[in-house]
Design an enzyme around this catalytic site. Structure first.
Site, PDB file in Angstrom:
ATOM      1  N   TYR A 148     -54.328  17.198 -43.002  1.00 46.77           N
ATOM      2  CA  TYR A 148     -52.875  17.247 -43.192  1.00 46.77           C
ATOM      3  C   TYR A 148     -52.516  18.040 -44.458  1.00 46.77           C
ATOM      4  O   TYR A 148     -51.524  18.767 -44.494  1.00 46.77           O
ATOM      5  CB  TYR A 148     -52.307  15.828 -43.269  1.00 46.77           C
ATOM      6  N   ARG A 155     -48.372  25.758 -44.182  1.00 41.24           N
ATOM      7  CA  ARG A 155     -46.942  25.722 -43.843  1.00 41.24           C
ATOM      8  C   ARG A 155     -46.118  26.284 -44.998  1.00 41.24           C
ATOM      9  O   ARG A 155     -45.280  27.161 -44.805  1.00 41.24           O
ATOM     10  CB  ARG A 155     -46.513  24.286 -43.527  1.00 41.24           C
ATOM     11  N   TYR A 210     -42.399  15.624 -53.285  1.00 40.48           N
ATOM     12  CA  TYR A 210     -43.480  14.658 -53.480  1.00 40.48           C
ATOM     13  C   TYR A 210     -44.403  15.139 -54.602  1.00 40.48           C
ATOM     14  O   TYR A 210     -44.704  16.329 -54.702  1.00 40.48           O
ATOM     15  CB  TYR A 210     -44.344  14.544 -52.206  1.00 40.48           C
ATOM     16  N   ARG A 223     -35.221  15.204 -44.262  1.00 39.73           N
ATOM     17  CA  ARG A 223     -35.273  13.892 -43.596  1.00 39.73           C
ATOM     18  C   ARG A 223     -34.517  13.879 -42.274  1.00 39.73           C
ATOM     19  O   ARG A 223     -34.824  13.071 -41.394  1.00 39.73           O
ATOM     20  CB  ARG A 223     -34.724  12.818 -44.526  1.00 39.73           C
ATOM     21  N   GLU A 328     -44.839   5.844 -37.226  1.00 47.12           N
ATOM     22  CA  GLU A 328     -43.827   6.824 -37.640  1.00 47.12           C
ATOM     23  C   GLU A 328     -42.835   6.920 -36.479  1.00 47.12           C
ATOM     24  O   GLU A 328     -43.238   6.939 -35.320  1.00 47.12           O
ATOM     25  CB  GLU A 328     -44.490   8.191 -37.907  1.00 47.12           C
TER      26      GLU A 328
HETATM   27  C1  3EB Z   1     -43.295  11.034 -44.761  1.00 47.43           C
HETATM   28  O1  3EB Z   1     -42.147  10.613 -44.845  1.00 47.43           O
HETATM   29  C2  3EB Z   1     -44.076  10.630 -43.544  1.00 47.43           C
HETATM   30  O2  3EB Z   1     -45.219  16.841 -42.921  1.00 47.43           O
HETATM   31  O3  3EB Z   1     -43.721  17.531 -41.501  1.00 47.43           O
HETATM   32  C3  3EB Z   1     -42.870  12.646 -41.644  1.00 47.43           C
HETATM   33  C4  3EB Z   1     -42.192  13.723 -41.086  1.00 47.43           C
HETATM   34  C5  3EB Z   1     -44.038  12.870 -42.356  1.00 47.43           C
HETATM   35  C6  3EB Z   1     -42.665  15.026 -41.240  1.00 47.43           C
HETATM   36  C7  3EB Z   1     -44.288  16.632 -42.134  1.00 47.43           C
HETATM   37  C8  3EB Z   1     -44.507  14.181 -42.508  1.00 47.43           C
HETATM   38  C9  3EB Z   1     -43.833  15.246 -41.958  1.00 47.43           C
HETATM   39  O4  3EB Z   1     -43.836  11.729 -45.630  1.00 47.43           O
HETATM   40  C10 3EB Z   1     -44.804  11.729 -42.933  1.00 47.43           C
END
Ligand code: 3EB
Length: 339
Positions: A148, A155, A210, A223, A328
């Site tokens: 990941y 990406r 993050y 989101r 998820e």
């Molecule tokens: C998160 O909130 C959970 O890497 O595109 C959710 C939606 C998550 C998209 C992405 C990762 C992704 O981090 C994981």
């Protein structure tokens, strides 16, 4: 199956691959794109349509369940590089056929995203509304880095190389899940002519901010994304039991599901307060990804409880991008209900 505008400009249906195989090209003329779930099984042959093949197991529904995106306008379609697409004048569905599946994941990801951006821009749909990513063996490490995290590097590199922002209002909504190890990377997307509006969750650090504990490059997604498709439509990204930037309720799938749904409810509050788009949890169409198939009843139960009524939810067995997350959930709200 004529288009029915009263049902809205965009509809999402679940149909088995077996049933789709009996449909003529004419009957599929209003199909924007198809997502074919299931581990193994045949491809959807014969039709000149974008079909994303997602190698995950379907839970509690036929093993060959497909999602079918239908629309109410005349469609154009074609292939641009490795991308198969169809578009209806406001919305474009794109699916990447990865010829270079043998490339290292970071390079394959960068190539897939560059191809998506190029195809979308060439057709005049430059705004990436929603991207789905499935990464084979997503939590395994190769060359010392979790897959990941390799994906996140590729990406972000593609966004930068193509002159796109990696934070802020233009970042697409997304999901990133596992898939069978036979399917190293699957990417499909929706793009629009007009810019959607990204929504962030005040309970969560934006993913693109993050800290580096979660990998050398932050994930590039928003989101949720709000867009006008003959009425407001909302695409909620994959959402998990994360508060701030930390995973919470480790090992407890019911609590993780409740926290996830609190996060989605807060996104609906943001959509209502900032943009006047009024939905509640009972109005959404859901997709739930479960690390453990045995958690299906618990997740469904918590979802029905939070929504206050039975809701439609396609459930899939898939690994989630943080090894400690058990579930998820993503969602869409479409104009006119979208079914
Ligand atoms: C998160 O909130 C959970 O890497 O595109 C959710 C939606 C998550 C998209 C992405 C990762 C992704 O981090 C994981």
């Amino acid at each position: 199956m004529a288009c029915d505008r009263s049902k809205g400009a965009l509809r999402l249906q679940e149909v088995t691959a077996a049933e789709l195989a009996t449909r003529s090209g004419e009957e599929l003329a209003d199909v924007l794109g198809i997502v074919r779930y299931g581990v193994g099984g045949g491809d959807l042959a014969g039709h000149d349509l974008p079909v994303a093949r997602v190698e995950v197991e379907v839970l509690g529904a036929p093993a060959d369940t497909c999602e079918v995106w239908r629309c109410a306008r005349p469609l154009r379609g074609g292939r641009t590089g490795p991308v198969r697409w169809r578009a209806d004048g406001s919305l474009m569905f794109l699916s990447v056929d990865l010829a270079q599946a043998t490339a290292a994941l970071q390079d394959a990801t960068e190539a897939a995203y560059r191809a998506v951006f190029a195809a979308a821009e060439a057709q005049g749909y430059p705004h990436l509304l929603r991207i789905w990513n499935h990464i084979g063996s997503i939590n395994d490490a190769s060359s010392g880095l979790e897959r990941y995290r390799q994906f996140n590097i590729g990406r972000q590199q593609a966004f930068v190389a193509c002159g796109r922002q990696v934070a802020g209002a233009s970042v697409p909504a997304a999901s990133a899940l596992g898939a069978s190890e036979r399917a190293p990377l699957a990417v499909y997307a929706l793009a629009t002519r007009t810019a959607p509006t990204a929504i962030e969750n005040p309970r969560q650090v934006s993913a693109y901010h993050y800290p580096s504990d979660y990998g050398p490059r932050a994930p590039t997604f928003s989101r949720a994304n709000l867009v006008d498709l003959d009425g407001p439509a909302l695409f909620v990204s994959g959402t998990a039991s994360i508060v701030g930037h930390r995973s919470v309720h480790l090992g407890d799938v019911r609590e993780q599901t409740r926290e996830t749904l609190r996060n989605i409810a807060v996104l609906l509050d943001e959509a209502r307060e900032r943009h006047g788009a009024a939905w509640d949890l009972g109005d959404l169409h859901y997709k739930a990804y479960l690390r453990r198939a045995a958690d299906l009843d618990a997740v469904r139960d918590e979802l029905a409880r939070a929504a206050g009524r039975p809701v439609s939810c396609l459930s899939l067995q898939a690994d989630v991008c943080r090894a400690e997350l058990l579930v998820e959930i993503e969602a869409v709200a479409l104009p006119g209900g979208g079914r």
